[in-house]
Design an enzyme around this catalytic site. Structure first.
Site, PDB file in Angstrom:
ATOM      1  N   HIS A  23       0.842  -1.202   0.000  1.00 11.68           N
ATOM      2  CA  HIS A  23       0.000   0.000   0.000  1.00 11.68           C
ATOM      3  C   HIS A  23       0.873   1.246   0.000  1.00 11.68           C
ATOM      4  O   HIS A  23       2.048   1.205   0.372  1.00 11.68           O
ATOM      5  CB  HIS A  23      -0.941   0.012   1.213  1.00 11.68           C
ATOM      6  N   CYS A  24       0.293   2.344  -0.449  1.00  8.11           N
ATOM      7  CA  CYS A  24       0.959   3.651  -0.374  1.00  8.11           C
ATOM      8  C   CYS A  24       0.160   4.505   0.603  1.00  8.11           C
ATOM      9  O   CYS A  24      -0.500   3.980   1.497  1.00  8.11           O
ATOM     10  CB  CYS A  24       1.053   4.284  -1.758  1.00  8.11           C
ATOM     11  N   VAL A  25       0.185   5.804   0.444  1.00 11.19           N
ATOM     12  CA  VAL A  25      -0.468   6.691   1.407  1.00 11.19           C
ATOM     13  C   VAL A  25      -1.983   6.539   1.395  1.00 11.19           C
ATOM     14  O   VAL A  25      -2.634   6.602   2.431  1.00 11.19           O
ATOM     15  CB  VAL A  25      -0.086   8.167   1.128  1.00 11.19           C
ATOM     16  N   THR A  26      -2.555   6.292   0.207  1.00 13.34           N
ATOM     17  CA  THR A  26      -4.023   6.254   0.104  1.00 13.34           C
ATOM     18  C   THR A  26      -4.574   4.984  -0.525  1.00 13.34           C
ATOM     19  O   THR A  26      -5.769   4.747  -0.469  1.00 13.34           O
ATOM     20  CB  THR A  26      -4.535   7.447  -0.739  1.00 13.34           C
ATOM     21  N   ARG A  27      -3.705   4.138  -1.137  1.00 10.91           N
ATOM     22  CA  ARG A  27      -4.226   3.041  -1.959  1.00 10.91           C
ATOM     23  C   ARG A  27      -3.615   1.694  -1.609  1.00 10.91           C
ATOM     24  O   ARG A  27      -2.438   1.607  -1.269  1.00 10.91           O
ATOM     25  CB  ARG A  27      -3.947   3.319  -3.442  1.00 10.91           C
TER      26      ARG A  27
END
Length: 467
Positions: A23-27
């Site tokens: 995952h990244c910051v939002t996804r």
């Protein structure tokens, strides 16, 4: 939340369809065995999901900042798939790409890391344009003409802003050599070597040819032009590939005890000679020919160029091919002092935001209202993926409405020869990168992409009875 995570896993085809996830910051980011097994309708009906899309072989699910970390941890615990890094996901996804997609992804991986420096330079150049552009605040004069005490201040801003463009091959060299598997430090040295101050500046090359003053090295009777490659993209890209592969080749064949003394000097020396003797002159000619051809095409068929590029830029974003045009923009800026393509990019982003914003007013679905508003704001600030993949493509007609608005604005601004002096924020703040004498037609183009996509989307949504 556990129930929602279970629904997400099932919607992406079950845990047996997941190769790896991170995952990244939002996804959430998935490398899936078969994206055809994804049930997008079921996925986007899950409360915590704000949208989904596929790009560069990765299937991404928009969750939101803060919550995504909890969702990912729950999913790992539930499925036992194991944690993966972003690079591992990229590597797994890349295996599924065809040669063209891999080439596009390679360019994206090279240019995206240096984009913040280029965008920052563009914003600062926009400030310099405001200070030095005549006729903005005073008739026929600039701020620095009327207020002389600001001249050196503007000059210092210009120096800071121009640095990323003057030493662009250094930035590209760092990113490209790293991507190709070599030492990024050598990539920086290679890039700076191609713009060394003792070389004839590339921007003075044309006049030097006319005057017959192009300097040469004489290598055992063979003349090599002693010119730099400021603002050029192709020479450093090809040279970086050669350097990285040569470094890898030498490391495999030179004993580890001697690598520090031999690998870097030999790789850099050979690449330097090859770059100045062959790669530089050949790619310099190719790049200039392509630039001249593109400029001539848009000069002769401005409306058609605006229609095609302005109307289809968002389609390029969907396919991921838009990253290739960053290199074209940089080449145009380096060779001609400005780009006529980037202004259409900025307006295309705004058009996608306007279409998404219209959905907020047209829909009765509270979740869609929230997603439409936040994604519209994001698009207005230059990030269109949430609007495009979360809203516009989902309903199709907002996406088509945005294309129509963007194409219309593209025709208008290309006919009026609107150019950007640099790459900036591709949304509402984009005017800062436009040459001040073209602000009026650009603002008219901006009005078109604010009004046309919004109006068309709203009418179509109401015609369809709302969503």
């Amino acid at each position: 939340m556990r129930q929602s995570v279970e629904q997400i896993v099932q919607a992406v085809g079950g845990k047996e369809n997941i190769i790896a996830a991170t995952h990244c910051v939002t996804r959430l980011r998935f490398a899936l065995k078969d994206e055809g097994k994804v049930d997008k309708e079921a996925l986007e009906n899950i409360d915590i999901v704000k949208g989904s899309f596929s790009v560069n072989g990765q299937f991404q699910v928009v969750i939101g900042q803060g919550l995504v970390d909890k969702v990912y941890n729950e999913m790992v615990e539930m499925t036992g798939i194991g944690r993966a890094t972003k690079q591992e996901i990229k590597d797994a996804a890349e295996k599924k790409l065809n040669p063209l997609q891999r080439a596009i992804k390679t360019l994206a991986d090279i240019f995206i890391p240096i984009l913040p420096a280029i965008v920052t330079a563009g914003l600062l150049m926009g400030i310099n344009n405001i200070l030095t552009g005549p006729g903005i605040f005073y008739e026929g004069k600039s701020i620095v003409d009327v207020h002389e005490q600001w001249r050196d201040f503007a000059d210092m801003i210009n120096l800071i802003a121009n640095t990323a463009f003057v030493f662009l091959p250094g930035l590209i060299g760092w990113s490209a050599v790293k991507k190709f598997g070599g030492s990024e430090l050598l990539g920086i040295v290679l890039g700076l070597m191609l713009v060394h101050p003792v070389l004839l500046n590339a921007w003075a090359y044309a006049s030097a040819v006319q005057e017959g003053t192009v300097p040469y090295w004489n290598l055992f009777g063979f003349d090599v032009q002693k010119i730099g490659y400021q603002g050029q993209v192709l020479p450093i890209l090809i040279s970086s590939y050669v350097l990285a592969k040569l470094e890898v080749f030498l490391k495999r064949r030179i004993p580890e005890a001697f690598q520090l003394l031999l690998v870097a000097p030999i790789a850099l020396l050979l690449t330097g000679f090859i770059s100045f003797i062959a790669i530089g002159p050949v790619t310099f000619g190719i790049a200039n020919a392509l630039t001249d051809g593109l400029v001539a095409l848009f000069d002769r068929f401005a409306a058609l160029g605006g229609l095609v590029y302005g109307g289809l830029y968002a389609v390029l974003v969907v396919t991921g091919m838009h990253h290739t045009f960053l290199a074209v923009d940089l080449q145009l800026i380096g060779s001609t002092g400005g780009t006529f393509l980037w202004p259409m990019l900025a307006l295309s982003n705004i058009a996608q935001g306007s279409a998404a914003l219209a959905m907020m007013f047209a829909t009765k679905d509270e979740k869609l209202k929230g997603l439409s508003f936040t994604s519209a704001v994001s698009a207005y600030l230059g990030i269109t993926e949430p609007a495009m993949f979360g809203v516009n493509l989902r309903f199709r007609y907002p996406f088509i409405s945005a294309l129509i608005g963007s194409a219309t604005a593209g025709i208008f601004i290309t006919i009026n020869k609107v150019k950007a002096s640099s790459i900036g924020v591709g949304g509402l703040p984009g005017f800062l990168s436009i040459f001040p004498d073209k602000w009026v037609p650009f603002f008219i183009g901006m009005a078109i992409v604010l009004v046309v996509p919004f109006t068309l989307t709203y009418i179509l949504a109401k015609t369809k009875g709302g969503k």
